[in-house]
Design a protein around this motif. Structure first.
Motif: not given
Ligand code: BG6
Length: 478
Positions: A6-15, A31-46
């Motif tokens: 997945f690509d997960l974008v967190i608006f308010g990622g620094t909040g 850590c528990s192995g639930q995220m596939e290698d190519n998943s990404r988390i994108i912080g988005a903020a002002r």
């Protein structure tokens, strides 16, 4: 079991919520192995940050809020998954950069960890910049509205761009382990359901007690109070799960349809069945409610207790008592289903009066107790005593129970899996406000002031009286 990439974008990622809950929670799932290698988390903020700065901020957040999980290598690997992009929720800046970061063919989820006033703008821009598709999921947080009108407006803002099946409204109480266990206990056992009605249940108590005060959240809290902050959402969800009819299956709409029916069956609460309180200072170091908020005459409650009636065939005549408050004696949340006394005691008046109680402890020390009446051991004759059959999950299930994911972790993984069962549907939120609004209006119109209660107590005396006058009493807050 790993979830799809997945690509997960967190608006308010620094909040604050992202730092305390969302990002450390994602790290634990990693850590528990639930995220596939190519998943990404994108912080988005002002604010302007480099990806490096964002990764450092997340490293600090993990060190502060979850220092124990994983290894230094795991942390480094997790941080590699993070990106940062500066976007203007109300303008056009940054949106093309965000679009460029999206990977084709993955689940896309957007967490709106921002003020609700920005929900509509974000939803719109995700579309105008071609970032959202029909697989996109959006996650929104409470407060979902301040009243029925504002909740309807938020629902309309989101519905203009997303289908209900794409909208995940978080109530983190639904992600708590014991809350889900409540459904397993009710609908996975033959033992309880036949007795789960007004014929056998005398009353139900739901207590969510906190030791913290409003602290630095005075500005938000003073406009909400315990009714809007806790009862309309968290306690209402607990009540629904306790009182609902068995859904035909454990599926998002089947469960939510049944919860909605409970909310719609709630009677309006007369003011004599409500007690509102405000905590007092405890010495110089622990300020009282009025010192935490700007308005020295504030009439907002930090404690509320009430007696509710669910007006349907199952519950007619069985009251449900709720209470929640800040700066109470202990952090303790529990639901107690108090059964009726036996119709006749064969042991005579000396044996006393006894009743079964099923308690469901949400926190701390998650588990359940079923109090049953047995003979007191010894030669003293037929003396009866109530003892708990203790089911502390950590003890019964061993080490597996200790690795219970935090509510946010579980719920975010459910978003990626596309499972909406533990999220609130728009009509549920509106129904809860439709019930809450007239009650709030009734005390506001009268200009009622909450009664004062001591910090570290069980709340105002009047809340005890609410039960006493019905010949009942609250379970102890421990
Ligand atoms: C939040 C409320 O939704 O829930 C807070 O805004 C409250 O005021 C918190 O303290 C309680 O959550 P938990 O998980 O600590 O019981």
């Amino acid at each position: 079991i790993p979830v799809d990439p997945f690509d997960l974008v967190i608006f308010g990622g620094t909040g604050d919520l992202a730092r305390r809950k969302i990002l450390p929670g994602l790290y634990r799932r990693f850590c528990s192995g639930q995220m596939e290698d190519n998943s990404r988390i994108i912080g988005a903020a002002r604010s302007e940050h480099s990806t490096e700065e964002f990764r450092q901020m997340v490293a600090d957040a993990i060190a502060e809020f979850d220092p124990k999980s994983g290894t230094p290598e795991m942390r480094a690997e997790f941080l590699e998954r993070l990106e940062y992009v500066q976007v203007d929720a109300l303008g056009d800046a940054g949106w093309q950069d965000l679009a460029a970061l999206m990977s084709p063919g993955r689940v896309r989820a957007f967490y709106f960890s921002v003020a609700p006033s920005l929900f509509g703008a974000l939803a719109e821009r995700l579309h105008t910049h071609g970032i959202a598709d029909d697989q996109t999921r959006i996650v929104v947080e409470k407060p979902f509205g301040h009243d029925l009108a504002s909740a309807k407006a938020l629902n309309a803002d989101l519905a203009a761009h997303f289908d209900e099946s794409q909208i995940y409204r978080i109530d983190h109480y639904l992600g708590k382990e014991t809350v889900q266990n409540l459904m397993a206990v009710r609908f996975g056992n033959m033992l309880f359901e036949p007795l789960w009605n007004a014929q056998y249940v005398d009353h139900i108590q739901i207590t969510v007690a906190e030791t913290v005060g409003v602290g630095g959240r005075g500005e938000y809290y003073d406009k909400s109070g315990a009714m809007r902050d806790m009862v309309q959402n968290h306690l209402m969800q607990l009540l629904c799960l306790i009182a609902m009819e068995p859904p035909a299956k454990f599926d998002h709409d089947a469960v939510r349809d049944e919860k909605l029916k409970v909310i719609r069956a709630l009677e309006q609460v007369p003011l004599q069945d409500v007690v509102r309180g405000q905590y007092l200072a405890a010495g110089a170091d622990e300020p009282g409610y009025l010192e935490h908020v700007e308005n020295a005459d504030s009439k907002t409650e930090s404690f509320i207790a009430m007696k509710l009636r669910v007006s349907n065939w199952r519950w007619a005549g069985t009251p449900i008592y709720l209470r929640t408050g800040k700066r109470l004696k202990a952090r303790s949340s529990e639901i107690a289903v108090v059964f009726k006394e036996t119709p006749h005691s064969i042991f005579g008046a000396d044996a006393g009066r006894h009743r079964n109680v099923l308690t469901i402890r949400l926190q701390p020390n998650e588990g359940m107790d079923l109090f049953v009446t047995i003979k007191e051991p010894g030669p003293g004759g037929m003396r009866l005593v109530d003892v708990p059959l203790d089911m502390t999950f950590a003890e019964a299930l061993g080490p597996d129970a200790e690795d219970v994911p935090d509510a946010y972790e579980r719920l975010i993984m459910d978003v990626i899996r596309g499972n909406q069962t533990l999220f609130m549907r728009g009509d549920e939120v509106e129904a809860a406000w439709a019930w809450a609004d007239p009650l709030i209006a009734s005390w506001e119109e009268r200009g009622d002031k909450p009664v004062a209660y001591e910090s570290g107590s069980t709340g105002p005396e009047e809340a005890l009286a609410l039960m006493h006058r019905d010949g009942r009493r609250w379970r102890e807050i421990r």
